[in-house]
Design an enzyme around this catalytic site. Structure first.
Site, short mmCIF file in Angstrom:
data_model
loop_
_atom_site.label_atom_id
_atom_site.label_comp_id
_atom_site.label_asym_id
_atom_site.label_seq_id
_atom_site.Cartn_x
_atom_site.Cartn_y
_atom_site.Cartn_z
N HIS A 14 -5.21 -49.15 -18.38
CA HIS A 14 -5.36 -49.46 -16.97
C HIS A 14 -6.61 -48.79 -16.40
O HIS A 14 -7.22 -47.94 -17.03
CB HIS A 14 -4.11 -49.07 -16.16
CG HIS A 14 -3.85 -47.60 -16.04
ND1 HIS A 14 -2.82 -47.08 -15.31
CD2 HIS A 14 -4.49 -46.52 -16.58
CE1 HIS A 14 -2.84 -45.77 -15.38
NE2 HIS A 14 -3.83 -45.40 -16.14
N CYS A 33 -10.04 -41.83 -13.61
CA CYS A 33 -9.25 -43.07 -13.72
C CYS A 33 -10.02 -44.28 -13.19
O CYS A 33 -9.60 -45.41 -13.38
CB CYS A 33 -7.92 -42.93 -12.97
SG CYS A 33 -6.88 -41.66 -13.68
N HIS A 39 -8.54 -46.74 -19.57
CA HIS A 39 -8.03 -45.82 -20.60
C HIS A 39 -6.57 -46.14 -20.81
O HIS A 39 -5.98 -46.91 -20.03
CB HIS A 39 -8.22 -44.37 -20.14
CG HIS A 39 -7.47 -44.09 -18.87
ND1 HIS A 39 -7.98 -44.36 -17.64
CD2 HIS A 39 -6.22 -43.61 -18.65
CE1 HIS A 39 -7.09 -44.06 -16.71
NE2 HIS A 39 -6.01 -43.60 -17.30
N HIS A 41 -2.33 -45.25 -21.99
CA HIS A 41 -1.21 -44.32 -21.99
C HIS A 41 -0.09 -44.86 -22.88
O HIS A 41 0.07 -46.08 -22.99
CB HIS A 41 -0.63 -44.13 -20.59
CG HIS A 41 -1.58 -43.49 -19.64
ND1 HIS A 41 -1.85 -42.15 -19.65
CD2 HIS A 41 -2.33 -44.02 -18.65
CE1 HIS A 41 -2.72 -41.87 -18.71
NE2 HIS A 41 -3.04 -42.98 -18.08
N ASP A 78 2.94 -54.31 -22.96
CA ASP A 78 2.65 -53.57 -24.19
C ASP A 78 1.39 -54.08 -24.88
O ASP A 78 1.26 -55.27 -25.17
CB ASP A 78 3.85 -53.70 -25.14
CG ASP A 78 3.77 -52.74 -26.31
OD1 ASP A 78 3.15 -51.66 -26.16
OD2 ASP A 78 4.32 -53.08 -27.37
N HIS A 79 0.46 -53.14 -25.14
CA HIS A 79 -0.83 -53.47 -25.75
C HIS A 79 -1.63 -54.45 -24.91
O HIS A 79 -2.33 -55.33 -25.45
CB HIS A 79 -0.66 -53.94 -27.21
CG HIS A 79 -0.27 -52.81 -28.12
ND1 HIS A 79 1.00 -52.28 -28.14
CD2 HIS A 79 -1.01 -52.09 -29.01
CE1 HIS A 79 1.03 -51.28 -29.01
NE2 HIS A 79 -0.17 -51.14 -29.55
N GLU A 124 4.33 -41.44 -17.60
CA GLU A 124 2.97 -41.75 -18.05
C GLU A 124 2.55 -40.73 -19.11
O GLU A 124 1.76 -40.99 -20.00
CB GLU A 124 1.99 -41.70 -16.88
CG GLU A 124 0.60 -42.15 -17.27
CD GLU A 124 -0.41 -41.94 -16.15
OE1 GLU A 124 -0.57 -42.87 -15.35
OE2 GLU A 124 -1.00 -40.85 -16.07
#
Ligand code: NI
Length: 134
Positions: A14, A33, A39, A41, A78-79, A124
């Site tokens: 994100h 951020c 980046h 998580h 996801d991914h 997170e």
């Protein structure tokens, strides 16, 4: 009332960016951020449902159904890069707060009526999480 909790993990990228903020404001408010390419998580999503224990099955809700719901909700995250791949996060900043709310609403829509979604907790990181209960 009996409560059942289940955990699932997913990984997403994100970037925190608010187009209504100036460049300077974005940098000041979001810091690292705000970096252009984002980046990632490894998120941990926990949900808690409450309901009556069915006298025949002995369950509040079947775990198979719980796992299907959690997979349905987290598969699109996801991914993926949330800002680009999830339409909701093209308009709102994909913070832990907003992702928790997103997951809560999607899970709630999929749960059978007889169970209540009590809470979603989204980690997170080990030292950062958000609780949302609607
Ligand atoms: Ni982040």
């Amino acid at each position: 009332m009996t409560y059942l909790s289940r955990r699932i993990t997913f990984s997403s990228a994100h970037r925190y960016f608010q187009k209504k903020f100036s460049e300077a404001e974005n940098k000041k408010i979001f810091g690292k951020c705000y970096n252009e390419h984002g980046h990632g998580h490894n998120y941990v999503l926990e949900m808690t449902v409450g309901g009556s224990v069915d006298p025949l099955s002995g369950m509040v809700i079947n775990l198979v159904e719980v796992d299907q719901i959690l997979k349905t909700v987290t598969d699109p995250l996801d991914h993926h890069h949330l800002n680009f791949d999830v339409p909701e996060f093209s308009k709102i900043v994909p913070t832990t707060e907003n992702i928790a709310k997103y997951c809560f609403e999607k899970i709630k829509d999929l749960l059978p009526r007889e169970v209540n979604l009590e809470k979603v907790r989204l980690y997170e990181a080990e030292d950062l999480w958000v609780d949302y209960n609607g």
